[in-house]
Design a protein around this motif. Structure first.
Motif, PDB file in Angstrom:
ATOM      1  N   SER A 141       0.571  -1.080   0.050  1.00 24.65           N
ATOM      2  CA  SER A 141      -0.053  -0.127   0.070  1.00 24.65           C
ATOM      3  C   SER A 141       1.065   1.208   0.051  1.00 24.65           C
ATOM      4  O   SER A 141       0.387   2.297   0.159  1.00 24.65           O
ATOM      5  CB  SER A 141      -0.996   0.000   1.195  1.00 24.65           C
ATOM      6  N   GLY A 142       2.113   1.001   0.163  1.00 23.57           N
ATOM      7  CA  GLY A 142       3.171   2.249  -0.094  1.00 23.57           C
ATOM      8  C   GLY A 142       3.979   2.320  -1.270  1.00 23.57           C
ATOM      9  O   GLY A 142       4.148   2.943  -2.262  1.00 23.57           O
ATOM     10  N   VAL A 143       5.041   1.318  -1.068  1.00 25.18           N
ATOM     11  CA  VAL A 143       6.235   1.279  -2.243  1.00 25.18           C
ATOM     12  C   VAL A 143       5.547   1.016  -3.729  1.00 25.18           C
ATOM     13  O   VAL A 143       5.817   1.570  -4.539  1.00 25.18           O
ATOM     14  CB  VAL A 143       6.951   0.420  -1.784  1.00 25.18           C
ATOM     15  N   LEU A 144       4.548  -0.172  -3.640  1.00 23.56           N
ATOM     16  CA  LEU A 144       4.107  -0.618  -4.925  1.00 23.56           C
ATOM     17  C   LEU A 144       3.234   0.499  -5.589  1.00 23.56           C
ATOM     18  O   LEU A 144       3.530   0.888  -6.854  1.00 23.56           O
ATOM     19  CB  LEU A 144       3.248  -1.785  -4.755  1.00 23.56           C
ATOM     20  N   PRO A 145       2.224   1.536  -5.061  1.00 24.50           N
ATOM     21  CA  PRO A 145       1.817   2.408  -5.578  1.00 24.50           C
ATOM     22  C   PRO A 145       2.473   3.543  -6.174  1.00 24.50           C
ATOM     23  O   PRO A 145       2.422   4.005  -7.303  1.00 24.50           O
ATOM     24  CB  PRO A 145       0.624   2.930  -4.442  1.00 24.50           C
ATOM     25  N   LEU A 146       3.641   3.882  -5.356  1.00 29.83           N
ATOM     26  CA  LEU A 146       4.424   4.927  -5.725  1.00 29.83           C
ATOM     27  C   LEU A 146       5.240   4.367  -6.682  1.00 29.83           C
ATOM     28  O   LEU A 146       5.667   5.271  -7.782  1.00 29.83           O
ATOM     29  CB  LEU A 146       5.574   5.264  -4.462  1.00 29.83           C
ATOM     30  N   ALA A 147       5.842   3.136  -6.947  1.00 26.65           N
ATOM     31  CA  ALA A 147       6.563   2.682  -8.116  1.00 26.65           C
ATOM     32  C   ALA A 147       5.828   2.573  -9.392  1.00 26.65           C
ATOM     33  O   ALA A 147       6.190   3.248 -10.336  1.00 26.65           O
ATOM     34  CB  ALA A 147       6.964   1.256  -7.854  1.00 26.65           C
ATOM     35  N   SER A 204      -4.830   4.372   8.340  1.00 25.83           N
ATOM     36  CA  SER A 204      -5.121   5.670   7.829  1.00 25.83           C
ATOM     37  C   SER A 204      -3.960   6.483   7.696  1.00 25.83           C
ATOM     38  O   SER A 204      -3.667   7.502   6.668  1.00 25.83           O
ATOM     39  CB  SER A 204      -5.761   6.568   9.040  1.00 25.83           C
ATOM     40  N   GLU A 205      -2.867   6.144   8.263  1.00 19.75           N
ATOM     41  CA  GLU A 205      -1.400   6.815   8.195  1.00 19.75           C
ATOM     42  C   GLU A 205      -0.949   6.531   6.723  1.00 19.75           C
ATOM     43  O   GLU A 205      -0.406   7.314   5.783  1.00 19.75           O
ATOM     44  CB  GLU A 205      -0.456   6.317   9.021  1.00 19.75           C
ATOM     45  N   GLN A 206      -1.239   5.126   6.305  1.00 22.70           N
ATOM     46  CA  GLN A 206      -0.690   4.742   4.959  1.00 22.70           C
ATOM     47  C   GLN A 206      -1.366   5.607   3.851  1.00 22.70           C
ATOM     48  O   GLN A 206      -0.987   5.776   2.789  1.00 22.70           O
ATOM     49  CB  GLN A 206      -1.178   3.326   4.879  1.00 22.70           C
ATOM     50  N   VAL A 207      -3.005   5.787   3.872  1.00 22.04           N
ATOM     51  CA  VAL A 207      -3.455   6.453   3.107  1.00 22.04           C
ATOM     52  C   VAL A 207      -2.903   7.920   3.004  1.00 22.04           C
ATOM     53  O   VAL A 207      -2.751   8.476   1.618  1.00 22.04           O
ATOM     54  CB  VAL A 207      -5.030   6.598   3.514  1.00 22.04           C
ATOM     55  N   TRP A 208      -2.607   8.779   3.994  1.00 20.86           N
ATOM     56  CA  TRP A 208      -2.034   9.810   4.148  1.00 20.86           C
ATOM     57  C   TRP A 208      -0.734   9.894   3.367  1.00 20.86           C
ATOM     58  O   TRP A 208      -0.388  10.806   2.723  1.00 20.86           O
ATOM     59  CB  TRP A 208      -1.855  10.423   5.388  1.00 20.86           C
ATOM     60  N   LEU A 209       0.145   8.707   3.608  1.00 19.72           N
ATOM     61  CA  LEU A 209       1.505   8.684   3.125  1.00 19.72           C
ATOM     62  C   LEU A 209       1.403   8.732   1.349  1.00 19.72           C
ATOM     63  O   LEU A 209       1.939   9.353   0.891  1.00 19.72           O
ATOM     64  CB  LEU A 209       2.171   7.329   3.434  1.00 19.72           C
ATOM     65  N   ILE A 210       0.244   7.970   0.680  1.00 18.65           N
ATOM     66  CA  ILE A 210       0.328   7.893  -0.701  1.00 18.65           C
ATOM     67  C   ILE A 210      -0.202   9.409  -0.932  1.00 18.65           C
ATOM     68  O   ILE A 210       0.207   9.842  -2.086  1.00 18.65           O
ATOM     69  CB  ILE A 210      -0.507   6.659  -1.056  1.00 18.65           C
ATOM     70  N   ALA A 211      -1.476   9.729  -0.396  1.00 23.06           N
ATOM     71  CA  ALA A 211      -1.802  11.108  -0.777  1.00 23.06           C
ATOM     72  C   ALA A 211      -0.871  12.114  -0.771  1.00 23.06           C
ATOM     73  O   ALA A 211      -0.700  13.135  -1.601  1.00 23.06           O
ATOM     74  CB  ALA A 211      -2.935  11.390   0.173  1.00 23.06           C
ATOM     75  N   ASP A 212      -0.033  12.231   0.412  1.00 27.63           N
ATOM     76  CA  ASP A 212       1.029  13.335   0.509  1.00 27.63           C
ATOM     77  C   ASP A 212       2.140  13.248  -0.653  1.00 27.63           C
ATOM     78  O   ASP A 212       2.534  13.962  -1.129  1.00 27.63           O
ATOM     79  CB  ASP A 212       1.649  13.298   2.016  1.00 27.63           C
ATOM     80  N   ALA A 213       2.532  11.964  -0.851  1.00 28.54           N
ATOM     81  CA  ALA A 213       3.834  11.689  -1.715  1.00 28.54           C
ATOM     82  C   ALA A 213       3.305  11.782  -3.055  1.00 28.54           C
ATOM     83  O   ALA A 213       4.049  12.444  -3.734  1.00 28.54           O
ATOM     84  CB  ALA A 213       3.957  10.366  -1.432  1.00 28.54           C
ATOM     85  N   LEU A 214       2.060  11.817  -3.454  1.00 29.13           N
ATOM     86  CA  LEU A 214       1.468  12.021  -4.836  1.00 29.13           C
ATOM     87  C   LEU A 214       0.586  13.341  -4.978  1.00 29.13           C
ATOM     88  O   LEU A 214      -0.230  13.528  -5.918  1.00 29.13           O
ATOM     89  CB  LEU A 214       0.773  10.961  -5.265  1.00 29.13           C
ATOM     90  N   HIS A 215       0.660  14.250  -3.892  1.00 25.64           N
ATOM     91  CA  HIS A 215       0.364  15.631  -4.046  1.00 25.64           C
ATOM     92  C   HIS A 215      -1.275  15.587  -4.260  1.00 25.64           C
ATOM     93  O   HIS A 215      -1.745  16.267  -5.149  1.00 25.64           O
ATOM     94  CB  HIS A 215       1.016  16.321  -4.857  1.00 25.64           C
TER      95      HIS A 215
END
Length: 359
Positions: A141-147, A204-215
């Motif tokens: 839910s973190g690295v894979l979406p960003l990749a 919830s933190e993980q959702v914020w991580l993706i949202a923050d990293a991808l603006h």
């Protein structure tokens, strides 16, 4: 000449994930040296760490004594207990030891302010860094979406669905005591128990991580759960899940901007094999969907092998191995990271340090 950095590590917790870390180090990692282990049960106190992992003795004794472990010289602590103790983690970081953990801290910048400040102060005191990861929350839910986002021109939404039946998971204390399966349906909520609240917060933190990293610019993350009762009794290893008690939990953590969901993690968890007809039916495992230009979908499923014969216990254990390796392989990068928080969005790509095992 071998220029691979050598790191001394401590295992903090030797449960299902911690044991996989220990066996990986003993069997494969010449660049890592186990110098200590903290355990939580009296029957493990005083045991050789190698014996704990089902291997030959390595001359390192496990202990329940926190102060004794904190006094050891080490580069990194592999922190994998079931429940997080913030005092413990701060003490570890303050003592000059970096921390990699599967227990929490997937996106520290969205954690509770007081907790975040305490951890950051401990990092500054010890000159250390801390990193949390795993499967979900974690790599999937973190690295894979960003990749995958690297192949996107634009993104409209990101969703991750996890479908799993916990009936094959023999750690029934987690299934029943922590996750509250077998409890009254009305008791299941994002704040129903201390553990459910903690579990909901890390997703919830993980959702914020993706949202923050991808603006994404989201303004909220909401947590909802639908609990469903069992139609009949189910014997789950040493526990009886009675008809009418909770046998299914459908959680959603939704990151929204102006009421529109942009990032969402959904978990479809059951015990006893009953599956509600009105629930979505993704494949078992994890399905990641990115809607955008282009739209992409990938499915992840962990097994002991797709070609060799393996037992159900081996297949179940494979997810523990994957969780363990995600943080173990991050040790060198975390030790080299700047003081403070190291996340899936800030660390370099974490890859296998053993690979095919060729020398």
């Amino acid at each position: 000449m071998n220029d691979t950095p050598h790191h001394q590590v401590i295992a903090w917790g030797t449960g299902a994930v911690g044991i996989e870390i220990l066996t990986a180090i003993i069997d494969h990692r010449t660049d890592l040296e186990i110098v200590g282990a903290h355990v939580y049960s009296a029957d493990k106190d005083g045991m050789d760490v190698g014996a704990l992992a089902g291997r030959d003795p390595i001359g390192v004794t496990a202990t329940v004594d926190v102060e004794r472990v904190l006094a050891l010289e080490a580069d990194c602590v592999l922190y994998t207990p079931r429940n997080t103790d913030l005092d413990e983690v701060c003490a570890i970081l303050s003592s000059g030891k970096n921390v990699v953990t599967t227990a929490f801290l997937f996106h520290p910048h969205r954690a509770r302010t007081a907790d975040r400040e305490r951890l950051l102060a401990a990092c500054r005191t010890g000159g250390t860094s801390v990193h949390g990861s795993g499967l979900n929350p974690g790599n999937l839910s973190g690295v894979l979406p960003l990749a995958l986002s690297g192949m996107s021109r634009t993104i409209d939404s990101i969703t991750l669905q996890e479908r799993a039946d916990w009936s094959v998971y023999d750690s029934t204390s987690i299934t029943f005591d922590n996750m509250a399966f077998g409890q009254p349906v009305e008791d299941i909520s994002p704040t129903g128990t201390e553990f459910l609240a903690f579990n909901s917060a890390i997703f919830s933190e993980q959702v914020w991580l993706i949202a923050d990293a991808l603006h994404a610019g989201i303004d909220e993350v909401t947590a909802t759960v639908e609990a469903v009762p069992a139609a009949s009794d189910h014997q789950i290893f040493d526990r009886l899940l009675r008809a009418g008690t909770t046998a299914g939990q459908r959680w959603k953590w939704s990151g929204r901007r102006d009421g529109e969901t942009l990032v969402e993690i959904e978990t479809l968890w059951t015990v006893g094999g009953e599956y509600p007809r009105d629930w979505p039916r993704p494949q078992h495992g994890w399905t990641l969907t990115i809607e955008g230009d282009p739209s992409m979908r990938t499915h992840f499923f962990s097994l002991a092998s797709f070609s060799r014969d393996a037992s159900m216990a081996d297949h179940v254990r494979s997810a523990n191995v994957a969780t363990a390796m995600q943080v173990l392989n991050a040790v060198p990068a975390v030790c080299a990271a700047p003081v403070g928080f190291a996340t899936s969005a800030t660390l370099p790509l974490i890859r296998s340090h053993v690979g095919f095992g060729n020398r």
